[in-house]
Every structure is written in structure tokens, then in C-alpha cells.
Scaffold this motif. Structure first.
Motif, short mmCIF file in Angstrom:
data_model
loop_
_atom_site.label_atom_id
_atom_site.label_comp_id
_atom_site.label_asym_id
_atom_site.label_seq_id
_atom_site.Cartn_x
_atom_site.Cartn_y
_atom_site.Cartn_z
N SER A 1 0.85 -1.19 0.00
CA SER A 1 0.00 0.00 0.00
C SER A 1 0.89 1.25 0.00
N PRO A 2 1.03 1.93 -1.14
CA PRO A 2 1.83 3.16 -1.17
C PRO A 2 1.33 4.21 -0.18
N THR A 3 0.02 4.35 -0.06
CA THR A 3 -0.52 5.31 0.90
C THR A 3 -0.21 4.90 2.33
N GLY A 4 -0.33 3.60 2.61
CA GLY A 4 0.00 3.11 3.94
C GLY A 4 1.46 3.33 4.29
N ALA A 5 2.34 3.18 3.30
CA ALA A 5 3.77 3.41 3.55
C ALA A 5 4.03 4.87 3.89
N LYS A 6 3.35 5.78 3.18
CA LYS A 6 3.54 7.21 3.47
C LYS A 6 2.98 7.57 4.84
N LEU A 7 1.86 6.97 5.21
CA LEU A 7 1.33 7.21 6.55
C LEU A 7 2.24 6.61 7.62
N TRP A 8 2.89 5.51 7.31
CA TRP A 8 3.82 4.87 8.23
C TRP A 8 4.97 5.80 8.60
N TRP A 9 5.38 6.68 7.64
CA TRP A 9 6.44 7.64 7.92
C TRP A 9 6.11 8.51 9.13
N LEU A 10 4.81 8.76 9.36
CA LEU A 10 4.40 9.64 10.45
C LEU A 10 4.74 9.08 11.82
N VAL A 11 5.06 7.79 11.89
CA VAL A 11 5.48 7.20 13.17
C VAL A 11 6.70 7.93 13.72
N LEU A 12 7.51 8.46 12.82
CA LEU A 12 8.73 9.14 13.26
C LEU A 12 8.47 10.45 14.00
N VAL A 13 7.32 11.06 13.78
CA VAL A 13 7.05 12.37 14.39
C VAL A 13 7.11 12.29 15.92
N PRO A 14 6.32 11.43 16.58
CA PRO A 14 6.43 11.36 18.04
C PRO A 14 7.77 10.79 18.51
N VAL A 15 8.33 9.83 17.75
CA VAL A 15 9.61 9.24 18.15
C VAL A 15 10.71 10.29 18.17
N ARG A 16 10.81 11.06 17.10
CA ARG A 16 11.85 12.08 17.02
C ARG A 16 11.59 13.22 17.97
N PHE A 17 10.34 13.47 18.28
CA PHE A 17 10.04 14.50 19.28
C PHE A 17 10.62 14.10 20.63
N VAL A 18 10.41 12.84 21.00
CA VAL A 18 10.91 12.35 22.29
C VAL A 18 12.43 12.33 22.31
N THR A 19 13.06 11.76 21.27
CA THR A 19 14.52 11.70 21.26
C THR A 19 15.15 13.08 21.13
N GLY A 20 14.47 13.98 20.42
CA GLY A 20 14.97 15.34 20.28
C GLY A 20 14.95 16.09 21.61
N LYS A 21 13.86 15.97 22.33
CA LYS A 21 13.76 16.63 23.64
C LYS A 21 14.78 16.04 24.61
N ARG A 22 14.92 14.73 24.59
CA ARG A 22 15.88 14.08 25.49
C ARG A 22 17.31 14.48 25.13
N GLY A 23 17.62 14.54 23.85
CA GLY A 23 18.95 14.94 23.42
C GLY A 23 19.28 16.36 23.83
N LYS A 24 18.32 17.26 23.69
CA LYS A 24 18.53 18.65 24.09
C LYS A 24 18.79 18.74 25.58
N ARG A 25 18.00 17.99 26.36
CA ARG A 25 18.19 18.00 27.82
C ARG A 25 19.55 17.45 28.21
N LEU A 26 19.98 16.39 27.56
CA LEU A 26 21.27 15.79 27.88
C LEU A 26 22.42 16.72 27.50
N ARG A 27 22.31 17.39 26.36
CA ARG A 27 23.37 18.31 25.95
C ARG A 27 23.46 19.52 26.87
N GLU A 28 22.31 20.03 27.30
CA GLU A 28 22.32 21.15 28.24
C GLU A 28 22.95 20.75 29.56
#
Length: 215
Positions: free
Chosen positions: A181-208
Motif C-alpha cells: 500500500s503506497p498510501t500506507g507506507a507514506k502514513l507509516w512515515w508519520l510514526v517518526l514524528v512522536p519518536v523524534r520529538f521524544v529523542t529530540g527533547k531528550r537529546g537537548k536536555r542531555l546536551r544542556e
């Protein structure tokens, strides 16, 4: 004997490598927009139709701009405390830049054939490949503390690896999913939004926290 550190012939400075990277990233971002055009001499109805036709290209441009910018930011953070680079790092960065420079091609495919599995699979594979190279680069820099002004804290390195690993897994999984499903694959990309939000916030906190500790 002076205290100047000897550098092998296959080594160089991180600032020069970053300067080259900045140029390639900038050119790749510029090339993404070259396909966004409308014909000349249109009337109102024709312009409205042309704008509708060009919107898939605008969407693909915006997506690839976000992807390339994320990799550029990740590389900048990775080299923040790196002073010298050896042959392995140089080769990995050049490979990464080659993949970045190639991104306008899968972006055009995605814009022209958004519902075809081959286009979605090629785009997903291109992003996964960029992520895999940057993931390897992150591990190499982490395991070679002598390249930097100070060792990268393990907590920050593990968070960066987890962030890049998630990107690789999501886009790599989208390659076979695109043929279901090409559409399903593109929707699957959205899984990264919450994942990267969490890792991004954690990375910023660790660097600070690491900056406060050094201060």
C-alpha cells in the motif's frame, strides 16, 4: 619535543569537512525546488488548474526539505565537539553527501508518481540509506573520542544512535510496505514524528546538562 599533535596524511579538520557539507546540503535543498514551475501565459482558470497540478511537487519539496534539514542538523550536532577527522570519517561523510545530493531524484519520482509503489519505495530507501550512513558515522565518532576536544557522553551518543536507528527502521520498513500500500507506507512515515520529538527533547536536555557540567 613540542606539544603539537601529529596528524596522519589521511586526516583533516572537521571545520573544512563541515564547510563542504554545508555547501552540498544547500545545493541539494535548492535543486529540490527547480521542478516547481507553472507555464506562462495562463488565464485564471488555467492558472488554477496549473496550481492544482503543481501541488504534489510542493508537498514532495516540503517533505524532502524537512528530511534534508534534519540530517544537516544531526550532522552539525554530531561534529559539534569534533576537531580532527580521519579517513573513515571522511569517507562516510562523502558517502552521506553523495546520498544527499541524490535526493532531488527520488523527490521528483514521489512528486510525479505519488501513488506508485516503486516511487514510494525508492524514496523510502533513499532516506533509509542516508540514515544508515549517518548512524554509522555517529557510532564511529562516538567510539573515537581522540577526534574531539572532549569525549561525547555515552548518554548523548546512545540517544543519537536511537534517533537515527528509528529513522532507518521506519523508512526501511516502508520499502516493502510500499508494494502492499503506497498510501500506507507514506502514513507509516508519520510514526517518526512522536519518536523524534521524544529523542529530540531528550537529546537537548542531555546536551544542556553536559554543558552545565563542563562549566
Amino acid at each position: 619535543m613540542n606539544d603539537v599533535r601529529r596528524v596522519r596524511d589521511d586526516e583533516g579538520s572537521a571545520p573544512r569537512l563541515l564547510a563542504l557539507s554545508d555547501g552540498v546540503f544547500a545545493i541539494a535543498m535548492t535543486l529540490l525546488a527547480l521542478d516547481i514551475t507553472v507555464p506562462d501565459g495562463l488565464d485564471s482558470a488555467g492558472l488554477a488548474h496549473a496550481l492544482g497540478e503543481v501541488m504534489p511537487k510542493v508537498w514532495a519539496y516540503a517533505l524532502s526539505l524537512v528530511v534534508i534539514a534534519a540530517f544537516w542538523r544531526g550532522q552539525y550536532q554530531l561534529f559539534h565537539s569534533v576537531r580532527d577527522v580521519d579517513g573513515t570519517v571522511i569517507r562516510l561523510v562523502l558517502l552521506s553527501l553523495g546520498l544527499v545530493a541524490l535526493m532531488p531524484f527520488p523527490t521528483t519520482l514521489l512528486a510525479e508518481y505519488p501513488d506508485l509503489p516503486q516511487a514510494v519505495a525508492i524514496y523510502s530507501g533513499a532516506v533509509a540509506a542516508m540514515g544508515a550512513v549517518q548512524l554509522t558515522l555517529a557510532v564511529v565518532v562516538w567510539k573515537r573520542p581522540w577526534l574531539g576536544t572532549s569525549p561525547l557522553p555515552d548518554a548523548i551518543a546512545r540517544n543519537d544512535v536511537a534517533d537515527l536507528g528509528a529513522t532507518v527502521l521506519v523508512f526501511a520498513a516502508a520499502v516493502p510496505l510500499a508494494f502492499v500500500s503506497p498510501t500506507g507506507a507514506k502514513l507509516w512515515w508519520l510514526v517518526l514524528v512522536p519518536v523524534r520529538f521524544v529523542t529530540g527533547k531528550r537529546g537537548k536536555r542531555l546536551r544542556e546538562a553536559a554543558q552545565r557540567f563542563r562549566a
